[in-house]
Motif scaffolding. Structure first.
Motif, PDB file in Angstrom:
ATOM      1  N   MET A   1       0.712  -1.289   0.021  1.00 30.08           N
ATOM      2  CA  MET A   1      -0.078  -0.105  -0.115  1.00 30.08           C
ATOM      3  C   MET A   1       0.923   1.184   0.065  1.00 30.08           C
ATOM      4  SD  MET A   1      -3.347   0.152   2.409  1.00 30.08           S
ATOM      5  CE  MET A   1      -2.984  -1.490   3.212  1.00 30.08           C
ATOM      6  N   SER A   2       0.357   2.128  -0.798  1.00 24.91           N
ATOM      7  CA  SER A   2       1.521   3.339  -0.836  1.00 24.91           C
ATOM      8  C   SER A   2       1.255   4.204   0.522  1.00 24.91           C
ATOM      9  CB  SER A   2       0.853   4.296  -1.930  1.00 24.91           C
ATOM     10  OG  SER A   2      -0.260   5.010  -1.931  1.00 24.91           O
ATOM     11  N   GLY A   3       0.487   4.156   1.309  1.00 22.10           N
ATOM     12  CA  GLY A   3       0.319   4.809   2.402  1.00 22.10           C
ATOM     13  C   GLY A   3       1.143   4.030   3.348  1.00 22.10           C
ATOM     14  N   GLU A   4       1.736   3.126   3.069  1.00 18.79           N
ATOM     15  CA  GLU A   4       3.062   2.531   4.106  1.00 18.79           C
ATOM     16  C   GLU A   4       4.323   2.860   3.827  1.00 18.79           C
ATOM     17  OE1 GLU A   4       2.257  -1.512   3.566  1.00 18.79           O
ATOM     18  OE2 GLU A   4       0.690  -1.717   5.019  1.00 18.79           O
ATOM     19  N   VAL A   5       4.615   3.761   2.465  1.00 18.38           N
ATOM     20  CA  VAL A   5       5.805   4.049   2.004  1.00 18.38           C
ATOM     21  C   VAL A   5       6.423   5.050   2.946  1.00 18.38           C
ATOM     22  CG1 VAL A   5       6.834   5.291   0.222  1.00 18.38           C
ATOM     23  CG2 VAL A   5       5.277   3.405  -0.340  1.00 18.38           C
ATOM     24  N   PRO A   6       5.884   6.156   3.502  1.00 16.47           N
ATOM     25  CA  PRO A   6       6.728   6.943   4.269  1.00 16.47           C
ATOM     26  C   PRO A   6       7.082   6.329   5.446  1.00 16.47           C
ATOM     27  CG  PRO A   6       4.554   8.185   3.354  1.00 16.47           C
ATOM     28  CD  PRO A   6       4.473   6.568   2.912  1.00 16.47           C
ATOM     29  N   GLU A   7       6.348   5.519   6.227  1.00 18.09           N
ATOM     30  CA  GLU A   7       6.728   5.089   7.475  1.00 18.09           C
ATOM     31  C   GLU A   7       7.822   4.072   6.841  1.00 18.09           C
ATOM     32  OE1 GLU A   7       6.991   5.103  11.123  1.00 18.09           O
ATOM     33  OE2 GLU A   7       5.372   6.039  10.116  1.00 18.09           O
ATOM     34  N   ARG A   8       7.836   3.305   5.841  1.00 13.04           N
ATOM     35  CA  ARG A   8       9.078   2.369   5.559  1.00 13.04           C
ATOM     36  C   ARG A   8      10.132   3.170   5.249  1.00 13.04           C
ATOM     37  NH1 ARG A   8       7.213  -2.313   1.808  1.00 13.04           N
ATOM     38  NH2 ARG A   8       9.228  -3.289   2.652  1.00 13.04           N
ATOM     39  N   ASP A  22      -1.606  13.175  -0.660  1.00 11.66           N
ATOM     40  CA  ASP A  22      -0.634  14.094  -0.360  1.00 11.66           C
ATOM     41  C   ASP A  22      -0.142  13.650   0.945  1.00 11.66           C
ATOM     42  OD1 ASP A  22       0.373  16.376   1.123  1.00 11.66           O
ATOM     43  OD2 ASP A  22      -1.444  17.575   0.521  1.00 11.66           O
ATOM     44  N   ILE A  23       1.298  13.523   0.823  1.00  9.43           N
ATOM     45  CA  ILE A  23       1.932  13.048   2.010  1.00  9.43           C
ATOM     46  C   ILE A  23       1.836  13.745   3.276  1.00  9.43           C
ATOM     47  CG2 ILE A  23       4.298  14.545   1.655  1.00  9.43           C
ATOM     48  CD1 ILE A  23       5.738  11.525   1.822  1.00  9.43           C
ATOM     49  N   GLY A  29       3.485  16.558   9.648  1.00  7.16           N
ATOM     50  CA  GLY A  29       4.680  17.411   9.693  1.00  7.16           C
ATOM     51  C   GLY A  29       5.520  17.233   8.345  1.00  7.16           C
ATOM     52  N   ALA A  30       5.110  16.222   7.717  1.00  4.23           N
ATOM     53  CA  ALA A  30       5.890  15.687   6.495  1.00  4.23           C
ATOM     54  C   ALA A  30       5.637  16.444   5.200  1.00  4.23           C
ATOM     55  CB  ALA A  30       5.740  14.315   6.036  1.00  4.23           C
ATOM     56  N   GLY A  31       6.799  16.813   4.664  1.00  2.00           N
ATOM     57  CA  GLY A  31       6.973  17.382   3.406  1.00  2.00           C
ATOM     58  C   GLY A  31       6.786  19.053   3.664  1.00  2.00           C
ATOM     59  N   LEU A  32       6.930  19.378   4.731  1.00  2.00           N
ATOM     60  CA  LEU A  32       6.689  20.830   4.857  1.00  2.00           C
ATOM     61  C   LEU A  32       8.179  21.281   5.737  1.00  2.00           C
ATOM     62  CD1 LEU A  32       3.127  21.305   6.684  1.00  2.00           C
ATOM     63  CD2 LEU A  32       3.566  21.849   4.289  1.00  2.00           C
ATOM     64  N   ALA A  33       8.550  22.564   4.825  1.00  5.52           N
ATOM     65  CA  ALA A  33       9.534  23.110   5.382  1.00  5.52           C
ATOM     66  C   ALA A  33       9.230  24.070   6.720  1.00  5.52           C
ATOM     67  CB  ALA A  33      10.219  24.037   4.401  1.00  5.52           C
ATOM     68  N   VAL A  34       9.621  23.498   7.790  1.00 10.84           N
ATOM     69  CA  VAL A  34       9.088  24.341   8.922  1.00 10.84           C
ATOM     70  C   VAL A  34      10.289  25.040   9.388  1.00 10.84           C
ATOM     71  CG1 VAL A  34       8.248  24.148  11.257  1.00 10.84           C
ATOM     72  CG2 VAL A  34       7.497  22.607   9.619  1.00 10.84           C
ATOM     73  N   GLU A  35      10.135  26.380  10.094  1.00 10.59           N
ATOM     74  CA  GLU A  35      11.309  27.015  10.412  1.00 10.59           C
ATOM     75  C   GLU A  35      12.224  26.236  11.497  1.00 10.59           C
ATOM     76  OE1 GLU A  35      12.147  31.241  12.920  1.00 10.59           O
ATOM     77  OE2 GLU A  35      10.337  31.136  11.599  1.00 10.59           O
ATOM     78  N   GLY A  36      13.344  26.192  11.183  1.00  8.42           N
ATOM     79  CA  GLY A  36      14.341  25.328  11.877  1.00  8.42           C
ATOM     80  C   GLY A  36      14.543  23.867  11.666  1.00  8.42           C
ATOM     81  N   ARG A  37      13.578  23.220  10.638  1.00  9.82           N
ATOM     82  CA  ARG A  37      13.275  21.836  10.602  1.00  9.82           C
ATOM     83  C   ARG A  37      13.457  21.811   9.234  1.00  9.82           C
ATOM     84  NH1 ARG A  37       8.290  18.959  11.754  1.00  9.82           N
ATOM     85  NH2 ARG A  37       8.568  17.727   9.784  1.00  9.82           N
ATOM     86  N   ASP A 150      -9.490  15.282  -6.003  1.00 13.25           N
ATOM     87  CA  ASP A 150      -8.177  15.140  -6.866  1.00 13.25           C
ATOM     88  C   ASP A 150      -7.061  14.878  -5.835  1.00 13.25           C
ATOM     89  OD1 ASP A 150      -9.441  15.754  -9.422  1.00 13.25           O
ATOM     90  OD2 ASP A 150      -9.850  17.526  -8.497  1.00 13.25           O
ATOM     91  N   THR A 151      -6.143  14.078  -6.465  1.00 12.54           N
ATOM     92  CA  THR A 151      -4.889  13.901  -5.643  1.00 12.54           C
ATOM     93  C   THR A 151      -3.910  13.613  -6.630  1.00 12.54           C
ATOM     94  OG1 THR A 151      -3.949  12.745  -3.611  1.00 12.54           O
ATOM     95  CG2 THR A 151      -5.272  11.418  -5.472  1.00 12.54           C
ATOM     96  N   ALA A 152      -2.558  13.145  -6.177  1.00 17.10           N
ATOM     97  CA  ALA A 152      -1.470  13.108  -6.824  1.00 17.10           C
ATOM     98  C   ALA A 152      -0.780  11.630  -6.700  1.00 17.10           C
ATOM     99  CB  ALA A 152      -0.460  13.990  -6.572  1.00 17.10           C
ATOM    100  N   LEU A 153      -0.149  11.321  -7.722  1.00 16.83           N
ATOM    101  CA  LEU A 153       0.856   9.994  -7.528  1.00 16.83           C
ATOM    102  C   LEU A 153       2.217  10.719  -7.550  1.00 16.83           C
ATOM    103  CD1 LEU A 153       1.638   6.972  -7.590  1.00 16.83           C
ATOM    104  CD2 LEU A 153       1.575   7.276 -10.180  1.00 16.83           C
ATOM    105  N   SER A 154       2.838  10.401  -6.585  1.00 16.81           N
ATOM    106  CA  SER A 154       4.387  10.939  -6.310  1.00 16.81           C
ATOM    107  C   SER A 154       5.310   9.900  -6.139  1.00 16.81           C
ATOM    108  CB  SER A 154       4.412  11.756  -5.505  1.00 16.81           C
ATOM    109  OG  SER A 154       3.473  13.011  -5.653  1.00 16.81           O
TER     110      SER A 154
END
Length: 179
Positions: A1-8, A22-23, A29-37, A150-154
């Motif tokens: 399942m593609s939803g397991e990809v980030p954790e793996r 959307d990841i 917090g994933a995929g977002l540039a956060v100040e200091g991170r 609507d969504t994306a394949l990445s």
């Protein structure tokens, strides 16, 4: 399942993978540039996809012309947490402040469509639009006319590993093919 990809990816079980959705739906917090991170994932969008709600023919009068809120009360086929279908619907219904009425649960899109054909429930199985149109023609399934997602394949990897030679090469090839 593609939803397991980030954790793996985080557990170093995969070098890179394909992700549907959307990841940020998987990891807030994933995929977002956060100040200091630093951004956690490197993401290359490959394609945009549209998903549709499909239902058995006998529910046509109930499905057509309805919005998400009224469709939520109807019987739905649910999917596991990591499934793109679950993630997209959970976010959508949470934003509307409603829950959808899950009456059965499966883990394969083909199983969801088969259950809809037999009248078990609706399916945002997340029935990809191309499959929904085929099912409408071949089996008489009804496509909800007022809603879609609507969504994306990445292609994704951990940002920290994006410069590893094999991963960088994969992104380079993908960039050349998909632009």
């Amino acid at each position: 399942m593609s939803g397991e990809v980030p954790e793996r990816l985080k557990r170093d079980e995969l070098d890179a993978g394909f992700f549907l959705g959307d990841i940020r739906d998987f990891d807030a917090g994933a995929g977002l540039a956060v100040e200091g991170r630093e951004q956690l994932f490197q993401v290359k969008e490959l394609a945009r996809l549209t998903y549709r709600v499909v239902g058995p023919p006998f529910l046509a009068g109930v499905i057509l012309g309805r919005d998400w809120t009224s469709l939520a009360a109807l019987p739905w086929i649910g999917t596991p947490y990591a499934s793109v279908h679950n993630r997209l619907l959970a976010r959508l219904f949470a934003e509307l402040g409603v829950r959808h009425n899950v009456v059965a649960s499966v883990d394969q899109e083909a199983s969801m469509v088969a259950m809809v054909r037999t009248g078990v429930g609706l399916s945002l199985s997340l029935c990809r639009e191309s499959i929904a149109l085929h099912e409408q023609q071949a089996n008489g399934l009804v496509i909800a006319d007022r809603v879609k997602v609507d969504t994306a394949l990445s292609f994704v990897c951990l940002n920290a590993r994006a410069l590893d030679p094999s991963i960088a090469h994969a992104f380079d090839v993908i960039h050349r093919v998909w632009g």
